[in-house]
Design an enzyme around this catalytic site. Sequence first.
Site, PDB file in Angstrom:
ATOM      1  N   GLY A  14       9.402  -5.817  -7.939  1.00 48.80           N
ATOM      2  CA  GLY A  14       8.872  -4.732  -8.750  1.00 48.80           C
ATOM      3  C   GLY A  14       9.128  -3.402  -8.076  1.00 48.80           C
ATOM      4  N   GLY A  17       6.805   4.342  -9.034  1.00 45.58           N
ATOM      5  CA  GLY A  17       7.146   5.709  -8.689  1.00 45.58           C
ATOM      6  C   GLY A  17       7.101   5.985  -7.202  1.00 45.58           C
ATOM      7  N   MET A  18       6.219   5.294  -6.480  1.00 45.22           N
ATOM      8  CA  MET A  18       6.041   5.558  -5.056  1.00 45.22           C
ATOM      9  C   MET A  18       6.763   4.562  -4.156  1.00 45.22           C
ATOM     10  SD  MET A  18       2.100   6.772  -4.560  1.00 45.22           S
ATOM     11  CE  MET A  18       1.434   5.179  -5.052  1.00 45.22           C
ATOM     12  N   GLU A  20       7.871  -0.031  -3.669  1.00 39.83           N
ATOM     13  CA  GLU A  20       8.405  -1.301  -4.147  1.00 39.83           C
ATOM     14  C   GLU A  20       7.425  -2.429  -3.863  1.00 39.83           C
ATOM     15  OE1 GLU A  20      12.948  -0.200  -2.693  1.00 39.83           O
ATOM     16  OE2 GLU A  20      11.489  -1.123  -1.343  1.00 39.83           O
ATOM     17  N   LYS A  36       3.552  -4.796  -0.810  1.00 41.58           N
ATOM     18  CA  LYS A  36       3.722  -3.529  -1.523  1.00 41.58           C
ATOM     19  C   LYS A  36       4.020  -2.455  -0.496  1.00 41.58           C
ATOM     20  CE  LYS A  36       1.451  -0.920  -5.235  1.00 41.58           C
ATOM     21  NZ  LYS A  36       0.239  -0.873  -6.092  1.00 41.58           N
ATOM     22  N   ASP A 129      -7.014   0.975 -15.538  1.00 42.48           N
ATOM     23  CA  ASP A 129      -5.627   0.834 -16.008  1.00 42.48           C
ATOM     24  C   ASP A 129      -5.362  -0.588 -16.477  1.00 42.48           C
ATOM     25  OD1 ASP A 129      -3.072   1.645 -16.658  1.00 42.48           O
ATOM     26  OD2 ASP A 129      -2.285   1.436 -14.615  1.00 42.48           O
TER      27      ASP A 129
END
Length: 299
Positions: A14, A17-18, A20, A36, A129
């Site tokens: 995955g 924006g910041m 992977e 992450k 979210d």
Amino acid sequence: MLIAQRYELHRPIGRGGMGELWEGVDVRLNRRVAVKRVRRDRITEESVRRFRREARIMALLRHPGVPTIHDFGEDDYGFFLVMEFVDGWTVTHVLDAHERLSVPWTALIGAQLCAVLSAAHDRSLVHRDLKPGNLMLRRDATLVLLDFGVATVLGSPDFSVITGTLGAPGTDRYTAPEQAYDGRTNALTDLYSVGCVLYEMLTGRWVFQATDRVAEVGGHLGLAPVRPTALLGASVPVELDALVMSLLEKEPDRRPQRADEVFHRLLPFVRDLPPLPGVVDRVRKPIHLYAQAVSQVGW
């Protein structure tokens, strides 16, 4: 690539924006992990704060429906967060493959989501979210809630509200009217998002289909959604239709007030599950026996 002399990265799974998300292995314990990473060239004070808070919030909420946090740290690349690897499919991928889900599968996924939210809300934790892409369905039909990057703990100075350059929390398509209007969030905004997810699983379409963001947000702010029964007729039980519509009420006070209430209203529809080919296998797993035993407690 080896991080912290311990975590070997195998393949990216995955990208955001910041940074992977990678699948890897903890070479000391020989177990699969998800890692992450936030790249150093994308690091700002706000992004670091978000990343730290995600790690702390996930560590705070211990639940079978939340990935276990194993480690958090910094290296030459940037920051990293190591967590349990969840093997399965996001509900987004399930819907891509099957278009929409049957009533029993919709209820099962929704009930498990509400079970996680009940535990979170009891700790004053709001996810902010909720969407199909943040729900992972394992091959044994258990659900895991992902991505606590914009979550907050209400009333806690240690988890201050996220604002600033990275934008408002949430995803427009699943955002409650009050959250879209002035940023207010609490347990009831999460429940509105649950209504959006249930609606999409049942009908195969979003609550408000629109060609642009402004029109979509406008629908959540001021339009009445088309009832699932109006789209699908008698294939949707009237009680389930009523529950979804109550979750999508514009006024928070008119929605169900607790996640466990929604859980109990969904549970009667979790029966006679049809096959879900390519997503869930039919093998009875030990976790199911464990859950069945706990269900007899009756608290």
